[in-house]
Design an enzyme around this catalytic site. Sequence first.
Site, PDB file in Angstrom:
ATOM      1  N   HIS A 150       0.778  -1.339  -0.188  1.00 44.97           N
ATOM      2  CA  HIS A 150       0.212  -0.094   0.003  1.00 44.97           C
ATOM      3  C   HIS A 150       0.929   1.253  -0.138  1.00 44.97           C
ATOM      4  CE1 HIS A 150      -3.791  -1.933   0.999  1.00 44.97           C
ATOM      5  NE2 HIS A 150      -3.143  -2.894   1.167  1.00 44.97           N
ATOM      6  N   ASP A 183      -6.513   5.663   1.328  1.00 42.18           N
ATOM      7  CA  ASP A 183      -6.550   4.121   1.122  1.00 42.18           C
ATOM      8  C   ASP A 183      -8.015   3.437   1.140  1.00 42.18           C
ATOM      9  OD1 ASP A 183      -6.038   1.174   1.471  1.00 42.18           O
ATOM     10  OD2 ASP A 183      -4.058   1.880   0.839  1.00 42.18           O
TER      11      ASP A 183
END
Length: 305
Positions: free
Chosen positions: A21, A119
């Site tokens: 990520h 995210d």
Amino acid sequence: MSKTTASPPHIALLPSAGMGHLPPFLRLASMLSSRSCTVTLITASPSVSAAESSHISFFLSQHPQVKHIEFQVLPCKPSSNPTTDDPFFLQFEASNRSVHHLYPSLASASPPLSAIFSDFAVASSIAPVAADLGIPNYIISTTSCKFFCLMAYLPVLLSDTLCFSSSLSEVNIPGITPLPLPSIPPPFKNPSHLFTSLIATNAQALSKAKGILMNTFDDFEPETLAAINSGRVLDNLPPILPIGPLETFEPKKEQDQSYLPWLDSQPAESVVYVSFGSRTAMSSAQITELSKGLERSGYRFLWEE
């Protein structure tokens, strides 16, 4: 009459745990900063891994103009999440419970924030914060577009108790080619699993985002992008905006590209790409056995370490 010059946008980026990520967010932060945007990077403290901490420190040392906000994640009791002891899944859950504490920092940002890029893993918790502040929120998905479709459609799949049944060979999502059942992450087959519940909860918040940014491009996933942006997958999703491929922010190194002529000479869709990511640890014996199996399979393959 003098012309007024618009101020450059101020973007806050909020990645979640895991080296799968973090780097895409840092690459995007670097790109935005190089285009005269004011950038604020928001990271959770403590981080899950030393790799994340060192990666963030290196990035900030290379980009002193980027602002940095750390927010403390609320600790959780392991016993309250009996379905997993995975530190990354637990960090996802802890971050979701802690994001609301960012409100004062985001509200007092100077210059005022133009947008938040957050995210997928915190979509449900950042949505009310962004709405209260009147700041558009864009979700960043660090997966392929096809896997994003699986995550976005997961609440629908979970409503059908037979969708992940071992008697089936594939999972069907409207608009895209069926997914082989063995390719589905095992936690998805357990509705009570912490990871599964987090994905499903965040998927339900996607409709509140202004858009979804993906590190992909039209020529790479044309059919899937067309399906999701036409509403065939789900009819309540915001636009999917392919912004890839994002270039690395690290100093450019001489890379071995001797494989490219070989790869270009292979028939279309004939090469297996092998990569186990940053969290898989295999012994030398396992790697040897795997390589022998690939060779004996007769398939062409490209293995990235």
